[in-house]
Design an enzyme around this catalytic site. Structure first.
Site, PDB file in Angstrom:
ATOM      1  N   LYS A   1     -10.876  -2.389 -12.633  1.00 40.61           N
ATOM      2  CA  LYS A   1     -11.312  -2.926 -11.330  1.00 40.61           C
ATOM      3  C   LYS A   1     -10.806  -2.025 -10.203  1.00 40.61           C
ATOM      4  CE  LYS A   1      -8.756  -5.907  -9.206  1.00 40.61           C
ATOM      5  NZ  LYS A   1      -8.095  -6.096  -7.912  1.00 40.61           N
ATOM      6  N   ASN A   2      -9.502  -1.754 -10.197  1.00 36.18           N
ATOM      7  CA  ASN A   2      -8.944  -0.999  -9.072  1.00 36.18           C
ATOM      8  C   ASN A   2      -9.418   0.455  -9.066  1.00 36.18           C
ATOM      9  OD1 ASN A   2      -7.741  -3.254  -8.075  1.00 36.18           O
ATOM     10  ND2 ASN A   2      -5.724  -2.847  -8.958  1.00 36.18           N
TER      11      ASN A   2
ATOM     12  N   CYS B   1      -5.479 -10.847  -1.964  1.00 33.91           N
ATOM     13  CA  CYS B   1      -4.565 -11.830  -2.530  1.00 33.91           C
ATOM     14  C   CYS B   1      -3.360 -12.055  -1.620  1.00 33.91           C
ATOM     15  CB  CYS B   1      -4.069 -11.350  -3.891  1.00 33.91           C
ATOM     16  SG  CYS B   1      -5.261 -11.591  -5.187  1.00 33.91           S
TER      17      CYS B   1
ATOM     18  N   ARG C   1       1.448  -7.332   3.251  1.00 36.10           N
ATOM     19  CA  ARG C   1       0.400  -6.338   3.047  1.00 36.10           C
ATOM     20  C   ARG C   1      -0.165  -5.706   4.332  1.00 36.10           C
ATOM     21  NH1 ARG C   1      -3.399  -7.761  -1.896  1.00 36.10           N
ATOM     22  NH2 ARG C   1      -3.037  -5.599  -2.363  1.00 36.10           N
TER      23      ARG C   1
ATOM     24  N   ASP D   1       1.169  -5.992 -11.298  1.00 31.16           N
ATOM     25  CA  ASP D   1      -0.024  -6.786 -11.614  1.00 31.16           C
ATOM     26  C   ASP D   1       0.052  -7.460 -12.984  1.00 31.16           C
ATOM     27  OD1 ASP D   1      -0.972  -5.971  -9.192  1.00 31.16           O
ATOM     28  OD2 ASP D   1      -2.426  -4.532  -9.972  1.00 31.16           O
TER      29      ASP D   1
ATOM     30  N   ARG E   1     -12.168 -12.526  -9.081  1.00 34.36           N
ATOM     31  CA  ARG E   1     -12.078 -11.257  -8.347  1.00 34.36           C
ATOM     32  C   ARG E   1     -11.876 -10.083  -9.296  1.00 34.36           C
ATOM     33  NH1 ARG E   1      -8.755 -11.957  -3.101  1.00 34.36           N
ATOM     34  NH2 ARG E   1      -9.165  -9.747  -3.182  1.00 34.36           N
TER      35      ARG E   1
HETATM   36  C1  EPZ Z   1      -2.833  -1.684  -5.065  1.00 32.42           C
HETATM   37  O1  EPZ Z   1      -2.610  -2.427  -3.877  1.00 32.42           O
HETATM   38  C2  EPZ Z   1      -3.632  -2.574  -5.986  1.00 32.42           C
HETATM   39  N1  EPZ Z   1      -4.894  -2.922  -5.331  1.00 32.42           N
HETATM   40  C3  EPZ Z   1      -2.837  -3.822  -6.323  1.00 32.42           C
HETATM   41  O2  EPZ Z   1      -3.572  -4.568  -7.270  1.00 32.42           O
HETATM   42  C4  EPZ Z   1      -1.507  -3.428  -6.937  1.00 32.42           C
HETATM   43  O3  EPZ Z   1      -0.723  -4.569  -7.114  1.00 32.42           O
HETATM   44  C5  EPZ Z   1      -0.773  -2.459  -6.010  1.00 32.42           C
HETATM   45  O4  EPZ Z   1      -1.605  -1.314  -5.699  1.00 32.42           O
HETATM   46  C6  EPZ Z   1       0.529  -1.924  -6.601  1.00 32.42           C
HETATM   47  O5  EPZ Z   1       0.258  -1.298  -7.825  1.00 32.42           O
HETATM   48  C7  EPZ Z   1      -5.936  -2.113  -5.438  1.00 32.42           C
HETATM   49  O6  EPZ Z   1      -5.892  -1.082  -6.085  1.00 32.42           O
HETATM   50  C8  EPZ Z   1      -7.177  -2.531  -4.766  1.00 32.42           C
HETATM   51  P1  EPZ Z   1       0.388  -0.476  -2.224  1.00 32.42           P
HETATM   52  P2  EPZ Z   1      -2.162  -1.722  -2.551  1.00 32.42           P
HETATM   53  O7  EPZ Z   1      -0.170   0.121  -0.988  1.00 32.42           O
HETATM   54  O8  EPZ Z   1      -2.778  -0.384  -2.475  1.00 32.42           O
HETATM   55  C9  EPZ Z   1       3.492  -1.936   1.234  1.00 32.42           C
HETATM   56  C10 EPZ Z   1      -4.400  -6.580  -8.268  1.00 32.42           C
HETATM   57  O9  EPZ Z   1      -3.880  -7.645  -8.654  1.00 32.42           O
HETATM   58  N2  EPZ Z   1       2.570  -1.357   2.228  1.00 32.42           N
HETATM   59  O10 EPZ Z   1       0.795   0.426  -3.326  1.00 32.42           O
HETATM   60  O11 EPZ Z   1      -2.406  -2.671  -1.451  1.00 32.42           O
HETATM   61  C11 EPZ Z   1       2.866  -3.110   0.484  1.00 32.42           C
HETATM   62  O12 EPZ Z   1       2.950  -4.296   1.230  1.00 32.42           O
HETATM   63  C12 EPZ Z   1      -3.973  -5.917  -6.962  1.00 32.42           C
HETATM   64  O13 EPZ Z   1      -5.327  -6.007  -8.885  1.00 32.42           O
HETATM   65  C13 EPZ Z   1       2.938  -1.355   3.563  1.00 32.42           C
HETATM   66  O14 EPZ Z   1       3.990  -1.866   3.946  1.00 32.42           O
HETATM   67  O15 EPZ Z   1      -0.592  -1.602  -2.791  1.00 32.42           O
HETATM   68  C14 EPZ Z   1       3.653  -3.106  -0.798  1.00 32.42           C
HETATM   69  O16 EPZ Z   1       4.864  -3.766  -0.607  1.00 32.42           O
HETATM   70  C15 EPZ Z   1      -3.116  -6.770  -6.105  1.00 32.42           C
HETATM   71  N3  EPZ Z   1       2.084  -0.786   4.474  1.00 32.42           N
HETATM   72  C16 EPZ Z   1       3.906  -1.623  -1.047  1.00 32.42           C
HETATM   73  O17 EPZ Z   1       3.731  -0.988   0.224  1.00 32.42           O
HETATM   74  C17 EPZ Z   1       0.893  -0.223   4.103  1.00 32.42           C
HETATM   75  O18 EPZ Z   1       0.160   0.276   4.982  1.00 32.42           O
HETATM   76  C18 EPZ Z   1       2.979  -0.954  -2.056  1.00 32.42           C
HETATM   77  O19 EPZ Z   1       1.647  -1.378  -1.815  1.00 32.42           O
HETATM   78  C19 EPZ Z   1       0.545  -0.217   2.741  1.00 32.42           C
HETATM   79  C20 EPZ Z   1       1.402  -0.790   1.809  1.00 32.42           C
END
Ligand code: EPZ
Length: 430
Positions: free
Chosen positions: A34-35, A129, A134, A317, A409
């Protein structure tokens, strides 16, 4: 058996009915990631051309992203199982629809793609989610480093860059989404953009392969330094998405939790090594080769301790699904969540089923109980929903799960796949 009276009552919301306590046994092929698909579909829109993607799951997040891109002028059609044909020649609009973007996190990828393709983007701040705050500050900083002007106004992220310039950007917290978005935004910039501390997830590598097929020179994906030499002359490509490592992990956990024997075929096993290590430590028997994985658990499982971490660490995840398994593993278990602070939406629901579980700060602890008992529960988010399914399959009696829009989703054909492994599971329409 699923009781007829349970089906007859409360038809107001769609629900899954699961009669638990049966070992899952059999072989399964999971859908494409999916991702990966979300990132790759956005990437394909960078080229004003036709592309064909194979192994794309028809889950709700993918369908929502396609609707967003259609609203911008792209044509997208499934022309066979998992086969998605895209035509991005008429993608000319830079304002993404509000309601659709609010439904998912990955709509943020549309910003990077539009900046790269059209030099401007107005995209509603994403939803997705409810697993933590986020924010999108890392994405904004990244776009600004490439020379874009970015403001947040009326719920929209507005980015404008008549000419993007290559730059070096340190990706905070190895953010997956920021790494993808920077790859998208820089793919049409002549010159070399360097991402340091980049995410190393398999989905990053998958996206990089697709980008290179489109005509981008990209090196280092899968390591923490990625170099992207863009091109204004991208063309379409045909590409097959990698198998979904989180879907595979979910079914393997369910197999072990029910003391069954599950084989995932055509799976890249190294993508879930951290999970397989923990399942082995918990007492399951794991056989993995480069093309498939078998997990068996004939005897009772024992508790383990896990910290989630960016790839190749234990995937956040898969945390809720593993927690569901550990509620019935002998002794004490603990999972420390290091990525999303609110990923514990499943814990209260598991308690309804008899789990001995508590959340303190960033850690959930469980003391194994001999059995869970079926109860009405809710899928609070996508992976919390998957945890409810795992718990329902291992519990005694029937469980009703609501909040299916969250599960849908990210899981294509969940009931059919579980039924093929011998589960008693039924979707009751609203
Ligand atoms: C991706 O989310 C995935 N989503 C998530 O999968 C997955 O849990 C996550 O990566 C971690 O592996 C997709 O690929 C669509 P991050 P993403 O940016 O990109 C913080 C699922 O269940 N952060 O790596 O949103 C954030 O809050 C989903 O399939 C900021 O603070 O995750 C987190 O604590 C849910 N500011 C950390 O960084 C920002 O601008 C890492 O998040 C961006 C992120």
């Amino acid at each position: 058996m699923i009781r007829a009276d349970a089906i007859a009552t409360e038809r107001t919301v769609e629900k899954l009915l699961i009669e638990g306590g049966r070992p899952l046994r059999g072989r399964l092929r999971v859908a494409g990631g999916k991702n990966s698909s979300l990132a790759i579909i956005a990437a394909a829109a960078l080229a004003p051309d036709h592309s064909v993607l194979e192994n794309v799951p028809r889950c709700r997040d993918v369908l929502t992203l396609l609707d967003i891109l259609r609203a911008l002028g792209m044509a997208a059609e499934f022309t066979g199982p998992g086969r998605l044909e895209l035509d991005a020649r008429r993608l000319t609009d830079h304002v993404a629809p509000y309601e659709l973007c609010r439904q998912m996190r990955a709509s943020i990828y549309v910003t990077g793609m539009l900046l790269g393709r059209l030099g401007r983007a107005e995209v509603p701040l994403p939803g997705g989610c409810v697993i933590g705050s986020r924010p999108v500050d890392f994405h904004i900083r990244g776009f600004e480093t490439l020379g874009a002007q970015v403001v947040t106004q009326h719920g929209f992220l507005k980015a404008y860059a008549p000419r993007l310039t290559p730059a070096t950007f340190y990706v905070p917290r190895s953010s997956v989404g920021t790494t993808i978005n920077m790859m998208l935004a820089s793919s049409r910039i002549p010159g070399v953009t360097v991402l340091q501390n980049a995410a190393r997830e398999p989905e990053i590598v998958d996206t990089a392969v697709l980008l290179s097929l489109l005509g981008v020179h990209i090196r280092g994906a899968g390591t923490s330094t990625i170099m992207i030499e863009g091109s204004g002359d991208l063309h379409g490509a045909t590409y097959t998405i990698i198998p979904d490592r989180i879907e595979a992990g979910t079914y393997l956990i369910a197999g072990a939790a029910t003391h069954g024997d599950v084989v995932i075929v055509d799976m890249i096993s190294e993508h879930i090594t951290a999970l397989l290590t923990k399942l082995t430590e918990a007492g399951a028997t794991v056989d993995a080769d480069p093309t498939g994985i078998r997990v068996r658990a004939e005897t009772g499982l024992r508790g383990v301790e896990v910290d989630t971490a960016p790839y190749p660490g234990f995937a956040t995840d898969l945390h809720p699904q593993l927690a569901a398994l550990l509620t019935m593993a002998a002794g004490r278990s603990a999972i420390r969540e290091t990525i999303f602070e609110k990923r514990f939406g499943y814990a209260d629901e598991l308690r309804r089923m008899g789990a001995d579980i508590r959340v303190e700060g960033d850690t959930v602890t469980m003391t194994g109980v001999p059995t869970l008992s079926g109860a009405p529960v809710e899928a609070m988010d996508l992976r919390a929903g998957a945890a409810m399914v795992v718990a329902a399959l291992e519990a005694r009696g029937s469980t009703e799960i609501t909040g299916l829009e969250n599960i849908d989703r990210g899981y294509e054909g969940l009931e059919q796949k579980l039924r093929s492994l011998g589960a008693r599971i039924q979707r009751i329409p609203a």
